[in-house]
Design a protein around this motif. Structure first.
Motif, short mmCIF file in Angstrom:
data_model
loop_
_atom_site.label_atom_id
_atom_site.label_comp_id
_atom_site.label_asym_id
_atom_site.label_seq_id
_atom_site.Cartn_x
_atom_site.Cartn_y
_atom_site.Cartn_z
N HIS A 46 0.84 -1.21 0.00
CA HIS A 46 0.00 0.00 0.00
C HIS A 46 0.88 1.25 0.00
CE1 HIS A 46 -3.12 2.83 1.49
NE2 HIS A 46 -2.26 3.17 2.43
N HIS A 92 -3.58 1.00 -4.46
CA HIS A 92 -3.37 1.65 -3.15
C HIS A 92 -4.62 1.47 -2.27
CE1 HIS A 92 -1.63 4.64 -0.44
NE2 HIS A 92 -2.75 5.35 -0.51
N TYR A 145 -5.39 -4.86 3.92
CA TYR A 145 -4.58 -4.89 5.15
C TYR A 145 -5.44 -4.58 6.37
CZ TYR A 145 -3.65 0.24 5.58
OH TYR A 145 -3.77 1.61 5.75
FE LIG Z 1 -2.47 4.93 3.81
#
Ligand SMILES: [Fe+2]
Length: 172
Positions: free
Chosen positions: A46, A58, A65
């Motif tokens: 990321h 991104h 995550y």
């Molecule tokens: Fe971030």
């Protein structure tokens, strides 16, 4: 010290033998280590992804995550509920994890391919533990593992689909 430890183990009488609890907690420690390692890899990607798909990847990596970060807690707490300490250091995770850390900054699509492998790896680790949890009649662990399998296999499919899109674009 030992006395205290023995007393803490003996206090648990939930119908699962100490032998089965040990085996399941060991397997869950591997699932936890894989999940934490994959979490860190996804957050790393990321931060460092570049290229024409920057925004898509991104944002997608952030969703992934965040899910992984939220997953480590219930896994660790199931290990605690079974009467064992949860691993919580990079040294332990390094020993227990089946996912290799990545050196340097891969290209965007290499990141996607590495994450596919990572999710497949956690799925294999979780699946390998299911028969032991089933045999011990440990429904909470089976439920947890089933949920983790579902998310890892779904995420791997989504990431794999991105790789196919990219391959199709290159053929045009
Ligand atoms: Fe971030």
């Amino acid at each position: 010290m030992l006395k205290k430890k023995k007393a803490a183990v003996a206090a648990i009488d939930n119908g699962i033998s100490i032998k089965d609890r040990t085996r399941i907690a060991t397997g869950l420690s591997r699932v936890l280590a894989d999940t934490y390692t994959l979490y860190l890899m996804t957050h790393n990607f990321h931060w460092n992804v570049t290229g024409p798909m920057f925004n898509t990847l991104h944002v997608m990596f952030m969703t992934q995550y965040t899910e992984l970060w939220n997953a480590v807690d219930p896994i660790a707490e199931r290990i605690r509920a079974l009467g064992f300490p949860a691993p919580g250091t990079y040294a332990e995770f390094g020993t227990l994890s089946s996912i290799k850390e990545v050196a340097g900054v891969p290209k965007a699509m290499e990141m996607v391919a590495l994450l596919v492998k990572g999710h497949e790896t956690v799925a294999r680790t979780a699946r390998a533990l299911l028969p032991a949890a089933d045999a011990a009649n440990d429904q909470p662990t089976m439920d947890l593992l089933t949920q983790r399998l579902d998310i890892h296999e779904k995420t791997a499919w989504m990431l794999r689909s991105l790789l196919k899109l990219r391959a199709a674009a290159l053929r045009c």
